[in-house]
Design an enzyme around this catalytic site. Structure first.
Site, PDB file in Angstrom:
ATOM      1  N   HIS A  33      -3.843 -24.722 -17.853  1.00 21.01           N
ATOM      2  CA  HIS A  33      -3.549 -23.303 -18.023  1.00 21.01           C
ATOM      3  C   HIS A  33      -3.095 -22.659 -16.728  1.00 21.01           C
ATOM      4  CE1 HIS A  33      -4.266 -18.994 -18.367  1.00 21.01           C
ATOM      5  NE2 HIS A  33      -4.073 -19.159 -19.654  1.00 21.01           N
ATOM      6  N   LEU A  38      -8.878 -27.539 -24.091  1.00 25.62           N
ATOM      7  CA  LEU A  38      -9.941 -27.963 -25.011  1.00 25.62           C
ATOM      8  C   LEU A  38      -9.734 -27.448 -26.431  1.00 25.62           C
ATOM      9  CD1 LEU A  38     -13.095 -27.629 -22.743  1.00 25.62           C
ATOM     10  CD2 LEU A  38     -11.903 -29.712 -23.456  1.00 25.62           C
ATOM     11  N   GLY A  69      -5.767 -23.198 -29.278  1.00 25.65           N
ATOM     12  CA  GLY A  69      -5.429 -21.781 -29.300  1.00 25.65           C
ATOM     13  C   GLY A  69      -3.918 -21.589 -29.232  1.00 25.65           C
ATOM     14  N   HIS A 115      -1.942 -20.969 -26.810  1.00 24.77           N
ATOM     15  CA  HIS A 115      -1.234 -21.690 -25.747  1.00 24.77           C
ATOM     16  C   HIS A 115      -0.833 -23.088 -26.211  1.00 24.77           C
ATOM     17  CE1 HIS A 115      -2.006 -18.466 -23.107  1.00 24.77           C
ATOM     18  NE2 HIS A 115      -3.230 -18.782 -22.755  1.00 24.77           N
TER      19      HIS A 115
END
Lengths: 126, 126
Positions: free
Chosen positions: A9, A72, A75, A77
């Site tokens: 990220h 993990l 989502g 992203h």
């Protein structure tokens, strides 16, 4: 030449981004048979965003690049942002094979990694 | 009885938190020998925060609880926030052995998991 691009990220904390850089270096030492090049890149909050990471791989001679999201959860992203960026990169580098890996959290082996991690726990004193 | 408490950050997206709940269920099915109880909990953005997760484990008969941070980077949450919460929980439950595991990202086996995840990549068409 095959390249692996490890995409995290990105964080305002330099130390967090450095951890990803070091993980990519460790990956490079351990996957020599599958990947000739291993690079880190970040979705945001870094100088090395995904397009830059892909260009670095190509500059080192990569003809095939696997993008691995170091995330993990599935989502936005993972589901939208990274695939959209990869689609744009693919259009810009039509002569390069770009593959997208499942994100880390999707691995069937995650359970084994968690169990092995928990073994090294330390008792917290009252 | 031994319990494992899988602690994720927590997300406003219910789906992300559900993924952690499902992962805890999968863990439970695969670690019967080491842990009698496996529960999810969240640092924030959930009804099941760490103290509640610990209380749930104790309510089910746990006398020993291992807290496993499901985090990739050693940021403030891993280094300060979770240990501080665990210290407070330990003081409240002096008859329970509470252990803190390294966070997931610290695992020596992360490299293997990444390499095995990348194998399942899909070519993105230009």
């Amino acid at each position: 030449m095959n390249a692996l691009l490890l995409v995290a990220h990105g964080s305002r904390r330099k130390q967090s981004n450095d951890e990803v850089v070091h993980l990519a270096e460790k990956l490079k030492k351990n996957c020599g048979e599958q990947y000739d090049i291993v690079k880190p890149a970040f979705l945001e909050l870094s100088d090395i965003l995904i397009p830059e990471g892909i260009e670095q791989c190509i500059a080192e001679g990569a003809t095939s690049i696997t993008v691995l999201p170091y995330f993990l959860n599935s989502g936005r992203h993972v589901v939208e942002d990274i695939p959209n960026i990869i689609n744009r990169c693919t259009a810009q580098h039509a002569n390069i094979n770009i593959s997208l890996s499942p994100h880390l959290g999707a691995s069937d082996l995650m359970v084994d990694l968690l169990i092995s991690t928990a073994v090294n726990s330390t008792l917290v004193s009252a």
